[in-house]
Design a protein around this motif. Structure first.
Motif, mmCIF file in Angstrom:
data_model
loop_
_atom_site.group_PDB
_atom_site.id
_atom_site.type_symbol
_atom_site.label_atom_id
_atom_site.label_comp_id
_atom_site.label_asym_id
_atom_site.label_seq_id
_atom_site.Cartn_x
_atom_site.Cartn_y
_atom_site.Cartn_z
ATOM 1 N N GLU A 116 -6.149 7.975 8.669
ATOM 2 C CA GLU A 116 -7.561 7.593 8.632
ATOM 3 C C GLU A 116 -8.367 8.376 7.601
ATOM 4 O O GLU A 116 -9.189 7.810 6.875
ATOM 5 C CB GLU A 116 -8.191 7.787 10.011
ATOM 6 N N SER A 117 -8.132 9.671 7.496
ATOM 7 C CA SER A 117 -8.921 10.494 6.580
ATOM 8 C C SER A 117 -8.124 10.998 5.378
ATOM 9 O O SER A 117 -8.664 11.711 4.539
ATOM 10 C CB SER A 117 -9.503 11.700 7.335
ATOM 11 N N GLY A 118 -6.847 10.628 5.299
ATOM 12 C CA GLY A 118 -6.026 11.099 4.197
ATOM 13 C C GLY A 118 -5.695 12.572 4.296
ATOM 14 O O GLY A 118 -5.731 13.299 3.301
ATOM 15 N N ARG A 119 -5.333 13.021 5.483
ATOM 16 C CA ARG A 119 -4.993 14.427 5.659
ATOM 17 C C ARG A 119 -3.747 14.802 4.850
ATOM 18 O O ARG A 119 -2.819 13.990 4.715
ATOM 19 C CB ARG A 119 -4.745 14.742 7.131
ATOM 20 N N PRO A 120 -3.710 16.020 4.299
ATOM 21 C CA PRO A 120 -2.494 16.467 3.625
ATOM 22 C C PRO A 120 -1.282 16.318 4.541
ATOM 23 O O PRO A 120 -1.353 16.611 5.737
ATOM 24 C CB PRO A 120 -2.785 17.948 3.326
ATOM 25 N N GLY A 121 -0.192 15.854 3.975
ATOM 26 C CA GLY A 121 1.012 15.625 4.766
ATOM 27 C C GLY A 121 1.182 14.188 5.196
ATOM 28 O O GLY A 121 2.229 13.815 5.732
ATOM 29 N N THR A 122 0.153 13.341 4.962
ATOM 30 C CA THR A 122 0.264 11.916 5.300
ATOM 31 C C THR A 122 0.260 11.037 4.063
ATOM 32 O O THR A 122 0.389 9.817 4.176
ATOM 33 C CB THR A 122 -0.896 11.458 6.212
ATOM 34 N N LEU A 123 0.146 11.602 2.882
ATOM 35 C CA LEU A 123 -0.229 10.858 1.684
ATOM 36 C C LEU A 123 0.944 10.457 0.795
ATOM 37 O O LEU A 123 1.770 11.295 0.400
ATOM 38 C CB LEU A 123 -1.194 11.685 0.844
ATOM 39 N N LEU A 124 0.988 9.166 0.465
ATOM 40 C CA LEU A 124 1.825 8.654 -0.617
ATOM 41 C C LEU A 124 0.873 8.016 -1.614
ATOM 42 O O LEU A 124 0.074 7.154 -1.249
ATOM 43 C CB LEU A 124 2.837 7.631 -0.104
ATOM 44 N N THR A 125 0.914 8.438 -2.867
ATOM 45 C CA THR A 125 -0.018 7.952 -3.865
ATOM 46 C C THR A 125 0.738 7.283 -5.007
ATOM 47 O O THR A 125 1.930 7.544 -5.218
ATOM 48 C CB THR A 125 -0.916 9.084 -4.405
ATOM 49 N N PHE A 126 0.021 6.430 -5.746
ATOM 50 C CA PHE A 126 0.671 5.654 -6.811
ATOM 51 C C PHE A 126 -0.159 5.599 -8.077
ATOM 52 O O PHE A 126 -1.389 5.460 -8.035
ATOM 53 C CB PHE A 126 0.896 4.205 -6.346
ATOM 54 N N PHE A 127 0.544 5.667 -9.206
ATOM 55 C CA PHE A 127 0.038 5.210 -10.481
ATOM 56 C C PHE A 127 0.663 3.831 -10.701
ATOM 57 O O PHE A 127 1.848 3.740 -11.045
ATOM 58 C CB PHE A 127 0.472 6.134 -11.627
ATOM 59 N N PRO A 128 -0.070 2.740 -10.487
ATOM 60 C CA PRO A 128 0.535 1.415 -10.662
ATOM 61 C C PRO A 128 0.231 0.843 -12.061
ATOM 62 O O PRO A 128 -0.897 0.489 -12.364
ATOM 63 C CB PRO A 128 -0.137 0.585 -9.564
ATOM 64 N N TRP A 129 1.251 0.779 -12.886
ATOM 65 C CA TRP A 129 1.153 0.157 -14.207
ATOM 66 C C TRP A 129 1.777 -1.235 -14.137
ATOM 67 O O TRP A 129 2.985 -1.369 -13.900
ATOM 68 C CB TRP A 129 1.893 0.983 -15.254
ATOM 69 N N PRO A 130 0.994 -2.302 -14.328
ATOM 70 C CA PRO A 130 1.536 -3.662 -14.170
ATOM 71 C C PRO A 130 2.754 -3.952 -15.037
ATOM 72 O O PRO A 130 3.639 -4.709 -14.639
ATOM 73 C CB PRO A 130 0.352 -4.549 -14.558
ATOM 74 N N ASP A 131 2.828 -3.380 -16.232
ATOM 75 C CA ASP A 131 3.936 -3.679 -17.144
ATOM 76 C C ASP A 131 4.933 -2.530 -17.251
ATOM 77 O O ASP A 131 5.720 -2.480 -18.200
ATOM 78 C CB ASP A 131 3.380 -4.006 -18.542
ATOM 79 N N ALA A 132 4.920 -1.628 -16.292
ATOM 80 C CA ALA A 132 5.826 -0.483 -16.369
ATOM 81 C C ALA A 132 7.283 -0.919 -16.244
ATOM 82 O O ALA A 132 7.617 -1.770 -15.411
ATOM 83 C CB ALA A 132 5.501 0.513 -15.259
ATOM 84 N N PRO A 133 8.172 -0.363 -17.066
ATOM 85 C CA PRO A 133 9.596 -0.679 -16.917
ATOM 86 C C PRO A 133 10.136 -0.091 -15.625
ATOM 87 O O PRO A 133 9.567 0.842 -15.060
ATOM 88 C CB PRO A 133 10.229 -0.007 -18.140
ATOM 89 N N ARG A 134 11.237 -0.631 -15.150
ATOM 90 C CA ARG A 134 11.857 -0.142 -13.931
ATOM 91 C C ARG A 134 12.573 1.177 -14.201
ATOM 92 O O ARG A 134 13.270 1.322 -15.198
ATOM 93 C CB ARG A 134 12.854 -1.185 -13.391
ATOM 94 N N GLY A 135 12.382 2.129 -13.317
ATOM 95 C CA GLY A 135 13.027 3.424 -13.456
ATOM 96 C C GLY A 135 14.462 3.402 -12.952
ATOM 97 O O GLY A 135 14.990 2.363 -12.525
ATOM 98 N N ARG A 136 15.097 4.560 -13.015
ATOM 99 C CA ARG A 136 16.480 4.683 -12.548
ATOM 100 C C ARG A 136 16.583 5.895 -11.636
ATOM 101 O O ARG A 136 16.158 7.000 -11.980
ATOM 102 C CB ARG A 136 17.426 4.854 -13.740
ATOM 103 N N LEU A 137 17.139 5.682 -10.448
ATOM 104 C CA LEU A 137 17.368 6.784 -9.529
ATOM 105 C C LEU A 137 18.534 7.634 -10.005
ATOM 106 O O LEU A 137 19.535 7.111 -10.503
ATOM 107 C CB LEU A 137 17.656 6.262 -8.123
ATOM 108 N N GLY A 138 18.391 8.941 -9.861
ATOM 109 C CA GLY A 138 19.460 9.834 -10.265
ATOM 110 C C GLY A 138 19.069 11.274 -10.045
ATOM 111 O O GLY A 138 18.111 11.577 -9.329
#
Length: 321
Positions: free
Chosen positions: A53-75
């Motif tokens: 509800e208030s965005g307390r530390p420890g609850t947060l997932l944040t994003f930089f959403p770029w519409p044309d961003a290429p897909r990354g690779r896990l590793g």
């Protein structure tokens, strides 16, 4: 080690289309968008903060959403899984809910006496829901889509993938004050304080895996908590004395931040718990309007014109829901 983090502050990832991102995290996962702002280092893209509800530390997932961003690779050299804490015995409900929303899930796993449900978001970000046997006292964001009895309580843990564990383990214990908790084959668990949801990191050793590529569908950085600015400043000086390449203290409006890389390659952050997200808008209105820091306000019209339109579902506002 005089300075010890009390747990995770937030995880920041890179997404693609911002509307698709918001729809998934608000409707499918039932989180609250607590801040709609921009990437302060690249104001041409949003920075979206999801949490309780208030965005307390420890609850947060944040994003930089770029519409044309290429897909990354896990590793190796990155955080490869972000896990959320949910109530015990709720994974059956979540598996049905996710599959009804068109999300493919893996089989429920058992790890360290916890049930784990893996899945991915629309950009391929690797996520998991963890039902913690001892429970999680944090209050959820309760919506008609995801009722409180099943709702996410906050972050549970992150997994760092590395080619070898020794130097990374040293940074976690000596640099962040974590303690070693458990070992399961090639997975090593470290915890802040007494451990539990929001205070756990797993180090996964995969020497034959490729190096990760940070782009859409991957984690950009993992942030840990500092109680206040004075502690953070002293902590920074200690890291510098240890030979760690750490940034100056940066004003992120809702917290102050320093950044550095652990030896395995993952970008880490130490963020203050204050001032929080109500510093520039009331609790009931969090996330609904585009908020800019004072130094970007003169460019508001230009910034707003470059950002894609973002429609938020009614559930994000408790007044109109």
């Amino acid at each position: 080690m005089p300075y010890r983090t009390s747990g995770l502050h937030h995880v920041t990832a890179i997404g693609g289309d911002p509307q698709r991102n918001a729809d998934f995290y608000l409707r499918t996962l039932g989180l609250r968008l607590v801040k709609t702002t921009v990437n302060f280092d690249d104001p041409g893209t949003y920075h979206l903060y999801y949490g309780d509800e208030s965005g307390r530390p420890g609850t947060l997932l944040t994003f930089f959403p770029w519409p044309d961003a290429p897909r990354g690779r896990l590793g190796t050299g990155q955080a490869t899984t972000t896990a959320f804490s949910v109530p015990e015995h709720s994974l059956g409900w979540w598996k049905r809910h996710l599959e009804q929303a068109g999300v493919s899930t893996g089989e429920v796993l058992q790890r360290d006496d916890e049930d784990v449900l893996p899945f991915r978001d629309p950009d391929g970000l690797q996520l998991a829901l963890v039902a913690h046997a001892q429970g999680d006292p944090r209050d959820p964001w309760d919506t008609p889509v995801v009722p409180g009895e099943h709702a996410v309580r906050g972050l549970h843990s992150v997994t760092l993938s590395v080619s070898r564990e020794d130097a990374t383990a040293g940074m976690l214990t000596e640099g962040l004050g974590l303690t070693f908790a458990a070992e399961d084959h090639n997975r090593f668990r470290f915890v802040a304080g007494d451990g539990g949801p929001g205070a756990t990191v797993d180090v996964l050793v995969t020497p034959d895996a490729p190096r990760g590529l940070v782009a859409a569908g991957t984690v950009h950085h993992v942030a840990w908590r500092a109680p206040d600015e004075s502690t953070q400043a002293a902590w920074r000086e200690e890291l510098v004395e240890r030979g760690v390449g750490v940034t100056s203290i940066m004003d992120r409006r809702y917290f102050r931040s320093i950044y550095f890389r652990e030896p395995g390659g993952t970008l880490l952050e130490i963020a203050t718990e204050q001032p929080g997200f109500t510093v520039d808008e009331p609790l009931l209105e969090l996330g609904r309007a585009l908020k800019l820091p004072p130094w970007l306000e003169p460019d508001r019209a230009q910034i707003a014109a470059t950002l894609p339109k973002l429609d938020l579902p009614r559930e994000n506002n408790p007044v109109s829901a």
